[in-house]
Design an enzyme around this catalytic site. Structure first.
Site, PDB file in Angstrom:
ATOM      1  N   ASN A  21       0.801  -1.228   0.000  1.00 48.07           N
ATOM      2  CA  ASN A  21       0.000   0.000   0.000  1.00 48.07           C
ATOM      3  C   ASN A  21       0.833   1.276   0.000  1.00 48.07           C
ATOM      4  O   ASN A  21       0.285   2.371   0.008  1.00 48.07           O
ATOM      5  CB  ASN A  21      -0.999  -0.003   1.159  1.00 48.07           C
ATOM      6  CG  ASN A  21      -0.322  -0.024   2.504  1.00 48.07           C
ATOM      7  OD1 ASN A  21       0.832  -0.416   2.626  1.00 48.07           O
ATOM      8  ND2 ASN A  21      -1.028   0.382   3.535  1.00 48.07           N
ATOM      9  N   CYS A  22       2.139   1.170  -0.056  1.00 47.94           N
ATOM     10  CA  CYS A  22       3.023   2.336  -0.086  1.00 47.94           C
ATOM     11  C   CYS A  22       3.019   2.938  -1.497  1.00 47.94           C
ATOM     12  O   CYS A  22       3.243   2.236  -2.485  1.00 47.94           O
ATOM     13  CB  CYS A  22       4.444   1.904   0.300  1.00 47.94           C
ATOM     14  SG  CYS A  22       5.698   3.176   0.059  1.00 47.94           S
ATOM     15  N   ASP A  23       2.781   4.240  -1.595  1.00 44.30           N
ATOM     16  CA  ASP A  23       2.728   4.907  -2.898  1.00 44.30           C
ATOM     17  C   ASP A  23       4.040   4.794  -3.666  1.00 44.30           C
ATOM     18  O   ASP A  23       4.039   4.605  -4.884  1.00 44.30           O
ATOM     19  CB  ASP A  23       2.351   6.380  -2.741  1.00 44.30           C
ATOM     20  CG  ASP A  23       0.895   6.571  -2.352  1.00 44.30           C
ATOM     21  OD1 ASP A  23       0.082   5.650  -2.590  1.00 44.30           O
ATOM     22  OD2 ASP A  23       0.569   7.644  -1.818  1.00 44.30           O
TER      23      ASP A  23
ATOM     24  N   LYS B  31       4.303   1.374  -5.076  1.00 43.47           N
ATOM     25  CA  LYS B  31       3.404   1.257  -6.227  1.00 43.47           C
ATOM     26  C   LYS B  31       4.046   1.862  -7.473  1.00 43.47           C
ATOM     27  O   LYS B  31       3.953   1.300  -8.567  1.00 43.47           O
ATOM     28  CB  LYS B  31       2.069   1.946  -5.942  1.00 43.47           C
ATOM     29  CG  LYS B  31       1.209   1.216  -4.941  1.00 43.47           C
ATOM     30  CD  LYS B  31      -0.053   2.007  -4.660  1.00 43.47           C
ATOM     31  CE  LYS B  31      -0.875   1.369  -3.570  1.00 43.47           C
ATOM     32  NZ  LYS B  31      -2.063   2.176  -3.222  1.00 43.47           N
TER      33      LYS B  31
END
Length: 114
Positions: free
Chosen positions: A8-10, A13
């Site tokens: 879930n880390c931008d 991603k």
């Protein structure tokens, strides 16, 4: 090649999207599901230093109590916190042929993967 991080880390991603666009295959390692071990962290620290691996800008770091944050003063204390709270590890970490790249910037990945 292996990419370490949390899904879930931008920044993770962005790194995963960049690798996919470039058609670069990698093995994914989710810290939350698979954890991380002391020997791996020690090897990374030997390459880039503990200061680079501890994500002091992240939410997990800010949520740590003052004594824990103040106690991170060397490789051993950093490893202890990273083992207890893997989200404190700066991400992503891309490992290839025993070398690592920490964080994600497209130009840095392009250079690292040449």
């Amino acid at each position: 090649m292996k990419l370490y991080g949390i899904p879930n880390c931008d920044t993770v991603k962005k790194a995963r999207a960049w690798l996919a666009e470039a058609g670069i295959a990698y093995e994914w390692h989710d810290y939350k599901k698979h954890g991380v071990d002391r020997a791996l962290l020690a090897g990374w620290i030997a390459q880039v230093g503990w200061e680079r691996l501890v994500n002091r800008a992240g939410t997990t770091w800010r949520k740590l109590d003052d004594a824990t944050r103040a106690g991170v003063v060397d490789a051993e204390s950093a490893i202890a916190v990273m083992l207890a709270q893997p989200s404190v590890i700066k991400r992503p970490v891309l490992e290839r042929d025993g070398k690592i790249a920490v964080g994600f910037k497209p130009d840095d990945y392009a250079a690292f993967l040449k």
